[in-house]
Design a protein around this motif. Structure first.
Motif, PDB file in Angstrom:
ATOM      1  N   ASP A 422       0.855  -1.183   0.000  1.00  0.00           N
ATOM      2  CA  ASP A 422       0.000   0.000   0.000  1.00  0.00           C
ATOM      3  C   ASP A 422       0.893   1.235   0.000  1.00  0.00           C
ATOM      4  OD1 ASP A 422      -1.696   2.128   0.531  1.00  0.00           O
ATOM      5  OD2 ASP A 422      -2.912   1.019   1.973  1.00  0.00           O
ATOM      6  N   GLU A 423       0.974   1.891  -1.157  1.00  0.00           N
ATOM      7  CA  GLU A 423       1.844   3.062  -1.288  1.00  0.00           C
ATOM      8  C   GLU A 423       1.496   4.151  -0.290  1.00  0.00           C
ATOM      9  OE1 GLU A 423       1.764   6.617  -4.410  1.00  0.00           O
ATOM     10  OE2 GLU A 423       2.431   4.745  -5.347  1.00  0.00           O
ATOM     11  N   ALA A 424       0.209   4.436  -0.150  1.00  0.00           N
ATOM     12  CA  ALA A 424      -0.220   5.491   0.768  1.00  0.00           C
ATOM     13  C   ALA A 424       0.179   5.175   2.198  1.00  0.00           C
ATOM     14  CB  ALA A 424      -1.733   5.687   0.669  1.00  0.00           C
ATOM     15  N   ALA A 425       0.146   3.903   2.560  1.00  0.00           N
ATOM     16  CA  ALA A 425       0.527   3.517   3.909  1.00  0.00           C
ATOM     17  C   ALA A 425       2.021   3.764   4.148  1.00  0.00           C
ATOM     18  CB  ALA A 425       0.187   2.046   4.149  1.00  0.00           C
ATOM     19  N   VAL A 426       2.838   3.532   3.127  1.00  0.00           N
ATOM     20  CA  VAL A 426       4.275   3.784   3.261  1.00  0.00           C
ATOM     21  C   VAL A 426       4.535   5.282   3.428  1.00  0.00           C
ATOM     22  CG1 VAL A 426       6.526   3.594   2.126  1.00  0.00           C
ATOM     23  CG2 VAL A 426       4.870   1.728   1.925  1.00  0.00           C
ATOM     24  N   VAL A 427       3.837   6.092   2.630  1.00  0.00           N
ATOM     25  CA  VAL A 427       3.991   7.551   2.740  1.00  0.00           C
ATOM     26  C   VAL A 427       3.593   8.016   4.136  1.00  0.00           C
ATOM     27  CG1 VAL A 427       3.148   9.774   1.890  1.00  0.00           C
ATOM     28  CG2 VAL A 427       3.686   7.936   0.274  1.00  0.00           C
ATOM     29  N   GLN A 428       2.489   7.460   4.661  1.00  0.00           N
ATOM     30  CA  GLN A 428       2.034   7.851   6.003  1.00  0.00           C
ATOM     31  C   GLN A 428       3.000   7.366   7.070  1.00  0.00           C
ATOM     32  OE1 GLN A 428      -0.619   9.891   6.859  1.00  0.00           O
ATOM     33  NE2 GLN A 428       0.518   9.787   8.791  1.00  0.00           N
ATOM     34  N   ARG A 429       3.545   6.160   6.889  1.00  0.00           N
ATOM     35  CA  ARG A 429       4.497   5.638   7.870  1.00  0.00           C
ATOM     36  C   ARG A 429       5.739   6.521   7.926  1.00  0.00           C
ATOM     37  NH1 ARG A 429       3.950   0.636   6.684  1.00  0.00           N
ATOM     38  NH2 ARG A 429       5.676   0.335   5.224  1.00  0.00           N
ATOM     39  N   ALA A 430       6.182   6.992   6.763  1.00  0.00           N
ATOM     40  CA  ALA A 430       7.321   7.910   6.739  1.00  0.00           C
ATOM     41  C   ALA A 430       6.982   9.209   7.470  1.00  0.00           C
ATOM     42  CB  ALA A 430       7.727   8.204   5.292  1.00  0.00           C
ATOM     43  N   ALA A 431       5.779   9.733   7.241  1.00  0.00           N
ATOM     44  CA  ALA A 431       5.373  10.972   7.911  1.00  0.00           C
ATOM     45  C   ALA A 431       5.338  10.789   9.418  1.00  0.00           C
ATOM     46  CB  ALA A 431       4.013  11.419   7.391  1.00  0.00           C
ATOM     47  N   ASP A 432       4.865   9.633   9.871  1.00  0.00           N
ATOM     48  CA  ASP A 432       4.818   9.357  11.308  1.00  0.00           C
ATOM     49  C   ASP A 432       6.221   9.329  11.911  1.00  0.00           C
ATOM     50  OD1 ASP A 432       2.084   9.186  11.112  1.00  0.00           O
ATOM     51  OD2 ASP A 432       2.039   6.992  11.011  1.00  0.00           O
ATOM     52  N   LEU A 433       7.197   8.954  11.100  1.00  0.00           N
ATOM     53  CA  LEU A 433       8.584   8.927  11.562  1.00  0.00           C
ATOM     54  C   LEU A 433       9.257  10.293  11.470  1.00  0.00           C
ATOM     55  CD1 LEU A 433       9.734   5.597   9.843  1.00  0.00           C
ATOM     56  CD2 LEU A 433       9.426   5.964  12.305  1.00  0.00           C
ATOM     57  N   GLY A 434       8.598  11.262  10.818  1.00  0.00           N
ATOM     58  CA  GLY A 434       9.177  12.593  10.672  1.00  0.00           C
ATOM     59  C   GLY A 434       9.836  12.832   9.336  1.00  0.00           C
ATOM     60  N   LEU A 435       9.406  12.084   8.306  1.00  0.00           N
ATOM     61  CA  LEU A 435      10.003  12.209   6.984  1.00  0.00           C
ATOM     62  C   LEU A 435       8.904  12.425   5.943  1.00  0.00           C
ATOM     63  CD1 LEU A 435      12.575  11.938   5.156  1.00  0.00           C
ATOM     64  CD2 LEU A 435      11.959   9.520   4.916  1.00  0.00           C
ATOM     65  N   GLU A 436       9.076  13.427   5.091  1.00  0.00           N
ATOM     66  CA  GLU A 436       8.129  13.674   4.004  1.00  0.00           C
ATOM     67  C   GLU A 436       8.655  13.053   2.723  1.00  0.00           C
ATOM     68  OE1 GLU A 436       6.039  17.341   1.490  1.00  0.00           O
ATOM     69  OE2 GLU A 436       7.294  17.776   3.249  1.00  0.00           O
ATOM     70  N   VAL A 437       7.872  12.168   2.128  1.00  0.00           N
ATOM     71  CA  VAL A 437       8.195  11.575   0.831  1.00  0.00           C
ATOM     72  C   VAL A 437       6.962  11.690  -0.060  1.00  0.00           C
ATOM     73  CG1 VAL A 437       9.962   9.985   1.688  1.00  0.00           C
ATOM     74  CG2 VAL A 437       7.564   9.270   1.668  1.00  0.00           C
ATOM     75  N   THR A 438       7.164  11.460  -1.351  1.00  0.00           N
ATOM     76  CA  THR A 438       6.100  11.631  -2.340  1.00  0.00           C
ATOM     77  C   THR A 438       5.789  10.302  -3.008  1.00  0.00           C
ATOM     78  OG1 THR A 438       6.838  13.886  -2.783  1.00  0.00           O
ATOM     79  CG2 THR A 438       5.414  12.868  -4.423  1.00  0.00           C
ATOM     80  N   GLY A 439       4.513   9.965  -3.082  1.00  0.00           N
ATOM     81  CA  GLY A 439       4.109   8.738  -3.736  1.00  0.00           C
ATOM     82  C   GLY A 439       4.044   8.903  -5.247  1.00  0.00           C
ATOM     83  N   LEU A 440       4.252   7.799  -5.959  1.00  0.00           N
ATOM     84  CA  LEU A 440       4.176   7.828  -7.419  1.00  0.00           C
ATOM     85  C   LEU A 440       2.746   8.057  -7.897  1.00  0.00           C
ATOM     86  CD1 LEU A 440       5.562   7.436 -10.175  1.00  0.00           C
ATOM     87  CD2 LEU A 440       5.286   4.956  -9.880  1.00  0.00           C
ATOM     88  N   ALA A 441       1.771   7.643  -7.113  1.00  0.00           N
ATOM     89  CA  ALA A 441       0.373   7.718  -7.544  1.00  0.00           C
ATOM     90  C   ALA A 441      -0.043   9.144  -7.876  1.00  0.00           C
ATOM     91  CB  ALA A 441      -0.536   7.151  -6.461  1.00  0.00           C
ATOM     92  N   GLU A 442       0.437  10.118  -7.121  1.00  0.00           N
ATOM     93  CA  GLU A 442      -0.009  11.490  -7.350  1.00  0.00           C
ATOM     94  C   GLU A 442       0.535  12.075  -8.646  1.00  0.00           C
ATOM     95  OE1 GLU A 442       2.627  14.742  -5.121  1.00  0.00           O
ATOM     96  OE2 GLU A 442       1.842  13.262  -3.708  1.00  0.00           O
ATOM     97  N   HIS A 443       1.483  11.406  -9.284  1.00  0.00           N
ATOM     98  CA  HIS A 443       2.019  11.872 -10.556  1.00  0.00           C
ATOM     99  C   HIS A 443       1.259  11.307 -11.756  1.00  0.00           C
ATOM    100  CE1 HIS A 443       5.385  12.639  -7.806  1.00  0.00           C
ATOM    101  NE2 HIS A 443       5.770  13.543  -8.657  1.00  0.00           N
TER     102      HIS A 443
END
Length: 480
Positions: A422-443
């Protein structure tokens, strides 16, 4: 004087209410300005002589008002430094009407989250801005610039910069660049907007854009009144061979990123390049080439611009946003002859021209080879960061948890995830850790289609923050 009796100038702006004497009106206006924060602590006030002249009153009136506010604690007068606004204690200083102020509200603790680290694409490291070199070039260029350089000028841009760009782009990117056909803009966004406007005026209604690609650029094209069609991308770049197919046969222009496709990182294969130009020649269509990070290549020889083999079919566009930084709003287009007048006209009516001072500075930086030196220096820095990213992800790649691609050039990499993730879950997990990343889906043109992935930029963190950011990325991806 009007009913509001005001003074405006570089030093001070005050407005006094109706029906008050000049001294009491001045005192009240100064109190209000200080208490409202319009006059900050330490701000120097005009001399009594200057303010009296501006207000059309006696100097003694201003002196008396200043003395009263010094006594009340609003102002302080120091020998040799004039009259300044005092640092106020809000609980002590009387209000403008002489009543005590209410005690300050109890301060609520700042509960904002800790600043997140960012591994987002499209953002260079701001600390690489060549401040010293830019300053030298600015001074040198302005000292020798002709007087007419500070007038209205040519909407295409300063001739010094267009000549410097023609030499630089031919030398480094293989672009066929006649200075007369170069139009200087405020960046790629304006370049794309101007071309889209011209296409709309030429009755073009459909534009093909890479899928996946940057949604912001699709929106620029749509706002010009054009419809966007998805042009699929694979490991060899944009599928130019599909342009004559159903759904794309009405397309009159194509926007591509051939040197380093955004965001997949693929390079447009030679056969695709020729297919793209064959389509343009047979249909009269236009190719817009976005060379957004062509200077940054690491494990390969430079990939020349498509424009170099099709100058009559391609608008070549670039900018300094990745090399120098977004703070310098300069971009350029090399425009085919048949489109030149319309593009210049669009630029003229958009904002007439781009500022001359920065153009002159960039021209000097290019001509002195300071730009080349800077690009080489930051290329080395970004390559080291790329190597750190690849090395840190090696364990995950080895066990098949992720795939890493698009790393031979640019400022970002594509991290492919297994289909079940689940791409969105990975992005959220990174945010919970204090890291902002971008998913491929939004492109993607249709979010959610295609395989999951992350578009990871390594230009944004400052140098000391990079290892920590990469550690958080690995943890978000399920690593140790």
């Amino acid at each position: 004087m009007n009913d509001q009796w005001s003074t405006s100038g570089a030093d001070l702006h005050l407005e006094m209410g109706d029906g008050t004497g000049k001294r009491s009106g001045l005192e009240g206006a100064l109190r209000d300005a200080i208490r409202a924060g319009r006059l900050a602590p330490g701000s120097r006030l005009p001399s009594t002589r200057a303010l009296a002249h501006d207000l059309g009153c006696a100097r003694g009136t201003v002196t008396a008002a200043y003395d009263q506010l010094v006594a009340e604690g609003y102002l302080e007068a120091r020998a040799g430094s004039g009259t300044r606004v005092a640092a106020l204690d809000a609980a002590r200083v009387p209000s403008a009407r002489g009543a005590p102020q209410a005690p300050p509200e109890r301060r609520v603790p700042d509960l904002r989250p800790v600043r997140m680290l960012r591994l987002v694409p499209g953002s260079p490291d701001a600390t690489t801005f060549p401040g010293a070199a830019w300053s030298r070039s600015t001074r040198a260029a302005l000292a020798t610039a002709p007087t007419e350089a500070f007038g209205a000028g040519d909407p295409r841009g300063r001739p010094e910069l267009r000549a410097a760009l023609a030499e630089y782009l031919a030398r480094t990117r293989g672009v066929v660049a006649d200075p007369r056909r170069i139009v200087v803009t405020t960046g790629y966004a304006q370049s794309l907007a101007l071309v889209a406007q011209v296409l709309h005026g030429a009755d073009v209604r459909h534009v093909a854009m890479e899928d996946p690609g940057l949604g912001f650029h699709r929106e620029i094209v749509r706002r010009a009144g054009l419809e966007v069609r998805a042009l699929p991308v694979d490991g060899d770049g944009a599928r130019a061979d599909l342009l004559a197919g159903a759904g794309l046969d009405e397309v009159g222009a194509v926007v591509v990123t051939p040197a380093h496709q955004y965001p997949t990182g693929s390079t447009l294969a030679p056969a695709r390049r020729h297919a793209l130009l064959d389509w343009a020649r047979s249909t009269g269509g236009l190719v817009i080439e976005d060379d957004y990070d062509g200077e940054f290549r690491y494990d390969r020889q430079p990939v020349g611009a498509v424009q170099g083999i099709g100058p009559d079919e391609v608008v070549y566009a670039g900018s300094v946003s990745k090399t120098i930084g977004p703070a310098v709003r300069l971009g350029w287009m090399v425009v085919p002859e048949r489109w030149l007048d319309a593009v210049v006209d669009a630029k003229t009516h958009a904002d007439y021209r781009t500022g001359s001072a920065d153009q002159l500075a960039l021209a000097h930086l290019i001509e002195s080879h300071g730009y080349d030196r800077h690009v080489r220096a930051v290329r080395g820095r970004y390559r080291r960061r790329r190597d750190l990213l690849v090395g840190r992800l090696a364990g995950l790649v080895g066990r098949g948890a992720v795939e890493v691609s698009g790393i031979s050039a640019g400022l970002h990499a594509l991290i492919g995830l297994p289909g079940a993730v689940d791409e969105a879950a990975v992005v959220q997990r990174a945010a919970d850790l204090g890291l902002e990343v971008t998913g491929l889906a939004e492109h993607r043109h249709v979010p959610g289609e295609g395989v999951p992935g992350l578009v990871v930029g390594y230009g944004t963190p400052s140098e000391p923050e990079v290892p920590r950011a990469l550690d958080l990325l690995v943890r978000a991806l399920g690593g140790p």
